[in-house]
Design an enzyme around this catalytic site. Sequence first.
Site, PDB file in Angstrom:
ATOM      1  N   GLY A   1      38.005 -19.230 -25.031  1.00  0.00           N
ATOM      2  CA  GLY A   1      38.879 -18.783 -24.226  1.00  0.00           C
ATOM      3  C   GLY A   1      40.104 -19.626 -23.796  1.00  0.00           C
ATOM      4  O   GLY A   1      40.080 -20.625 -24.538  1.00  0.00           O
TER       5      GLY A   1
ATOM      6  N   GLY B   1      40.125 -14.124 -33.124  1.00  0.00           N
ATOM      7  CA  GLY B   1      40.492 -14.277 -32.176  1.00  0.00           C
ATOM      8  C   GLY B   1      41.589 -15.598 -32.255  1.00  0.00           C
ATOM      9  O   GLY B   1      42.515 -15.632 -31.644  1.00  0.00           O
ATOM     10  N   THR B   2      41.142 -16.548 -32.967  1.00  0.00           N
ATOM     11  CA  THR B   2      42.117 -17.871 -33.177  1.00  0.00           C
ATOM     12  C   THR B   2      43.167 -17.547 -33.997  1.00  0.00           C
ATOM     13  O   THR B   2      44.224 -17.945 -33.631  1.00  0.00           O
ATOM     14  CB  THR B   2      41.111 -18.862 -34.042  1.00  0.00           C
TER      15      THR B   2
ATOM     16  N   THR C   1      34.496 -18.317 -40.120  1.00  0.00           N
ATOM     17  CA  THR C   1      33.664 -17.590 -39.566  1.00  0.00           C
ATOM     18  C   THR C   1      32.610 -17.226 -40.188  1.00  0.00           C
ATOM     19  O   THR C   1      32.615 -16.588 -41.544  1.00  0.00           O
ATOM     20  CB  THR C   1      34.321 -16.308 -38.711  1.00  0.00           C
TER      21      THR C   1
ATOM     22  N   ASP D   1      30.855 -14.715 -39.827  1.00  0.00           N
ATOM     23  CA  ASP D   1      30.746 -13.362 -39.636  1.00  0.00           C
ATOM     24  C   ASP D   1      31.465 -12.809 -40.916  1.00  0.00           C
ATOM     25  O   ASP D   1      31.349 -11.524 -41.296  1.00  0.00           O
ATOM     26  CB  ASP D   1      31.332 -12.756 -38.469  1.00  0.00           C
TER      27      ASP D   1
ATOM     28  N   MET E   1      23.168 -13.010 -36.960  1.00  0.00           N
ATOM     29  CA  MET E   1      24.332 -12.965 -36.159  1.00  0.00           C
ATOM     30  C   MET E   1      25.479 -12.102 -36.914  1.00  0.00           C
ATOM     31  O   MET E   1      25.003 -11.864 -37.897  1.00  0.00           O
ATOM     32  CB  MET E   1      24.825 -14.509 -36.115  1.00  0.00           C
ATOM     33  N   GLY E   2      26.513 -11.834 -36.435  1.00  0.00           N
ATOM     34  CA  GLY E   2      27.529 -11.060 -36.946  1.00  0.00           C
ATOM     35  C   GLY E   2      28.102 -10.227 -35.813  1.00  0.00           C
ATOM     36  O   GLY E   2      27.398  -9.163 -35.220  1.00  0.00           O
TER      37      GLY E   2
ATOM     38  N   MET F   1      20.848 -21.545 -35.557  1.00  0.00           N
ATOM     39  CA  MET F   1      20.339 -22.062 -37.013  1.00  0.00           C
ATOM     40  C   MET F   1      21.104 -21.952 -38.026  1.00  0.00           C
ATOM     41  O   MET F   1      21.211 -22.775 -39.092  1.00  0.00           O
ATOM     42  CB  MET F   1      19.067 -22.310 -37.009  1.00  0.00           C
TER      43      MET F   1
ATOM     44  N   ARG G   1      24.462 -21.362 -38.199  1.00  0.00           N
ATOM     45  CA  ARG G   1      25.636 -21.991 -38.281  1.00  0.00           C
ATOM     46  C   ARG G   1      25.884 -23.430 -37.941  1.00  0.00           C
ATOM     47  O   ARG G   1      26.588 -23.850 -38.233  1.00  0.00           O
ATOM     48  CB  ARG G   1      26.508 -21.061 -37.486  1.00  0.00           C
TER      49      ARG G   1
HETATM   50  N1  LIG Z   1      44.635 -12.005 -28.865  1.00  0.00           N
HETATM   51  C1  LIG Z   1      44.571 -13.215 -28.783  1.00  0.00           C
HETATM   52  N2  LIG Z   1      45.740 -13.918 -28.382  1.00  0.00           N
HETATM   53  C2  LIG Z   1      45.876 -15.195 -28.172  1.00  0.00           C
HETATM   54  N3  LIG Z   1      44.590 -15.979 -28.123  1.00  0.00           N
HETATM   55  C3  LIG Z   1      43.484 -15.441 -28.655  1.00  0.00           C
HETATM   56  C4  LIG Z   1      43.444 -14.049 -28.787  1.00  0.00           C
HETATM   57  N4  LIG Z   1      42.158 -13.520 -28.954  1.00  0.00           N
HETATM   58  C5  LIG Z   1      41.394 -14.677 -28.935  1.00  0.00           C
HETATM   59  N5  LIG Z   1      42.164 -15.963 -28.590  1.00  0.00           N
HETATM   60  C6  LIG Z   1      41.647 -17.398 -28.387  1.00  0.00           C
HETATM   61  O1  LIG Z   1      41.300 -17.804 -29.490  1.00  0.00           O
HETATM   62  C7  LIG Z   1      40.256 -18.497 -29.345  1.00  0.00           C
HETATM   63  C8  LIG Z   1      38.927 -18.305 -30.213  1.00  0.00           C
HETATM   64  O2  LIG Z   1      38.682 -16.820 -30.105  1.00  0.00           O
HETATM   65  P1  LIG Z   1      37.265 -16.238 -30.211  1.00  0.00           P
HETATM   66  O3  LIG Z   1      36.369 -16.849 -29.163  1.00  0.00           O
HETATM   67  O4  LIG Z   1      37.057 -14.669 -30.322  1.00  0.00           O
HETATM   68  O5  LIG Z   1      36.967 -16.801 -31.596  1.00  0.00           O
HETATM   69  P2  LIG Z   1      37.108 -16.543 -33.107  1.00  0.00           P
HETATM   70  O6  LIG Z   1      38.450 -17.152 -33.426  1.00  0.00           O
HETATM   71  O7  LIG Z   1      37.396 -15.000 -33.115  1.00  0.00           O
HETATM   72  O8  LIG Z   1      35.974 -17.074 -33.901  1.00  0.00           O
HETATM   73  P3  LIG Z   1      34.400 -16.604 -33.851  1.00  0.00           P
HETATM   74  O9  LIG Z   1      34.254 -16.056 -35.208  1.00  0.00           O
HETATM   75  O10 LIG Z   1      33.618 -17.894 -33.871  1.00  0.00           O
HETATM   76  O11 LIG Z   1      34.377 -15.672 -32.754  1.00  0.00           O
HETATM   77  C9  LIG Z   1      39.918 -18.632 -27.833  1.00  0.00           C
HETATM   78  O12 LIG Z   1      40.448 -19.648 -27.409  1.00  0.00           O
HETATM   79  C10 LIG Z   1      40.629 -17.279 -27.476  1.00  0.00           C
HETATM   80  O13 LIG Z   1      40.952 -17.513 -26.175  1.00  0.00           O
HETATM   81  O1  LIG Z   2      29.009 -19.295 -29.790  1.00  0.00           O
HETATM   82  P1  LIG Z   2      28.631 -18.166 -29.145  1.00  0.00           P
HETATM   83  O2  LIG Z   2      29.682 -17.791 -27.836  1.00  0.00           O
HETATM   84  O3  LIG Z   2      27.152 -17.912 -28.677  1.00  0.00           O
HETATM   85  O4  LIG Z   2      29.002 -16.848 -29.980  1.00  0.00           O
HETATM   86  C1  LIG Z   2      28.048 -16.025 -30.711  1.00  0.00           C
HETATM   87  C2  LIG Z   2      28.893 -15.319 -31.820  1.00  0.00           C
HETATM   88  O5  LIG Z   2      29.715 -16.173 -32.804  1.00  0.00           O
HETATM   89  C3  LIG Z   2      29.405 -15.937 -33.941  1.00  0.00           C
HETATM   90  O6  LIG Z   2      28.303 -16.755 -34.590  1.00  0.00           O
HETATM   91  C4  LIG Z   2      30.747 -16.129 -34.931  1.00  0.00           C
HETATM   92  O7  LIG Z   2      31.567 -15.216 -34.412  1.00  0.00           O
HETATM   93  C5  LIG Z   2      29.006 -14.514 -33.993  1.00  0.00           C
HETATM   94  O8  LIG Z   2      28.098 -14.310 -35.146  1.00  0.00           O
HETATM   95  C6  LIG Z   2      28.210 -14.506 -32.801  1.00  0.00           C
HETATM   96  O9  LIG Z   2      28.026 -13.095 -32.336  1.00  0.00           O
HETATM   97 MG   LIG Z   3      35.786 -13.578 -33.140  1.00  0.00          MG
END
Ligand SMILES: Nc1ncnc2c1ncn2[C@@H]1O[C@H](COP(=O)(O)OP(=O)(O)OP(=O)(O)O)[C@@H](O)[C@H]1O
Ligand SMILES: O=P(O)(O)OC[C@H]1O[C@](O)(CO)[C@@H](O)[C@@H]1O
Ligand SMILES: [Mg+2]
Length: 560
Positions: free
Chosen positions: A277, A303-304, A330, A332, A375-376, A484, A486
Amino acid sequence: MNYEKVNAQFTDFLCRLLDDHHFELVHILTRMAFALQSSGNFYSTQHKWLHSTRGQSFYGSSHSNAKECTCKKSKGPAPICVKATSTKVELDFNDPSWKQKFQENWDKRFDLPRITDIYDLKPRATTFSLKKNRNSAGDENGTPMDKWNGYVNNDDRALLKVIKYASPNSAGAECIDPDCSWVEQWVHRAGPRKEIYYEPEEVKAAIVTCGGLCPGLNDVIRQIVFTLETYGVKNIVGIPFGYRGFFEKGLKEMPLSRHLVENINLAGGSYLGVSRGGAKTSEIVDSIQARRIDMLFVLGGNGTHAGANAIHEECRKRKLKVSVVAVPKTIDNDILLMDKTFGFDTAVEEAQRAINSAYIEARSAYHGIGLVKLMGRSSGFIAMHASLSSGQVDVCLIPEVPFTLDGEYGVLRHLEHLLETKGFCVVCVAEAAGQDLLQKSGATDASGNVIFSDIGVHMQQKIKMHFKDIGVPADVKYIDPTYMVRACRANASDAILCTVLGQNAVHGAFAGFSGITSCICNTHYAYLPITEVITAPKRVNPNSRMWHRCLTSTGQPDFH
Ligand SMILES: Nc1ncnc2c1ncn2[C@@H]1O[C@H](COP(=O)(O)OP(=O)(O)OP(=O)(O)O)[C@@H](O)[C@H]1O
Ligand SMILES: O=P(O)(O)OC[C@H]1O[C@](O)(CO)[C@@H](O)[C@@H]1O
Ligand SMILES: [Mg+2]
């Protein structure tokens, strides 16, 4: 129902919402769309499309069931789905030169954004050399005086695909045209260049780790620091707790050096901390500007990467000479185009330990049923690979393949059969699987990711109830290893991947690239424009050989 039409209408709807700045809502709706795909409604869209089109452009989504977002304009924060900077051309496959047009367009799309796209900069000779007794300053023209052949040429390329499918009906075929012709798809080779665009002594480099934890984060941080120091960078900092660290008061940047990070790879987690976030691109870039950061290394998932690309675009808009380079992290393994993301291999190794325990429990109980949830978020890669590696799974359930629990062809009936025939069984279910069988939680995490309803607990209850109802004893042992898989240090294979990706990220920044990700494609290390990897999450292809191998191993039937 015409799912393609629904998909297109849905995309238009999202685009209109984006223009109205309803970012959070769009985020949720986009995630819902992926959930809809996983329920099977969009399941064979691409396949059907492939067989029904001729003389139309449909390339570009060959790695995923999802089609690319086609938003024309977007104000406000970057959408989750970002349009590639180079647009796709409409192809007419009856045109004899379609292949050449495809390849020209591909080369444009996969060309790497550079800081020289907006600045007129002269390169200098690199300061990176592993040759002993070197004179790294170069001659009067800036050419390195040593003859070390350790550099990558900017025109070096790696092939993304190496299989030539004779027919669109070949298992796992990914085709460009209806005849599945052979088309070369080249990507840029990663590594150190002879010329660089930064004066190492003047560089301030920052590293940030975002999203959920992942094995190998510390290995990548460590290698980035080592490599930066090899170039001669003195000012290296860590941004604490993900993007949040850029603007949250009280979070101070952390100085980094070889001495400080030398042993961080011995532990799991992130030395810098992570968070979800709080992605406000303009505030992040204000902070980058105020801190005078020249290079930003961003470790994270889909997202990152979307966030990193938004930062890169905003830096360009403000004419800041900043290189933003991502490293795909990730467990995933859900990022497009690459062989795997770091952390995935370790997560699979840990996950199969849970499966082994479930097997031992089930095997030793009278009518034992071992159930493991893994997870995934939106893809079943961990469940599929852990099932394959353990070799002890009788039923593997992933979100990409719909199933029913009840009825003649349901999972429960098959479990009855397994108890009758072998006396016990092991089931592995991915957390995003079977969401259509559950009531939606409606909740999202801080990044807007949908929080799934618990399929593991649901299945545990359903299995217990079913066998009670039919009067057959069943001893159900449920294992949910959750974090566990990750919260551990990287295994050997991930540690090597992290080392290479981290080093290459630094080489990419010094070479003047920005808005790129450092990854492994078809066993070679490459740079890809971030825009090309974030159009949709990568998902298991149910027609891939790997899924077929998993089915061969489990021996499970279709559950619908
Ligand atoms: N479309 C976007 N534009 C800008 N920032 C984003 C967007 N989507 C997500 N983010 C930001 O990127 C960061 C990581 O996003 P997210 O929590 O979805 O994890 P992730 O990078 O997809 O990794 P994970 O595989 O752990 O889910 C957060 O701080 C989120 O607010
Ligand atoms: O760390 P959090 O916010 O509990 O998120 C769990 C999610 O993050 C991941 O570990 C990586 O995207 C997913 O497999 C799982 O759904
Ligand atoms: Mg993500």
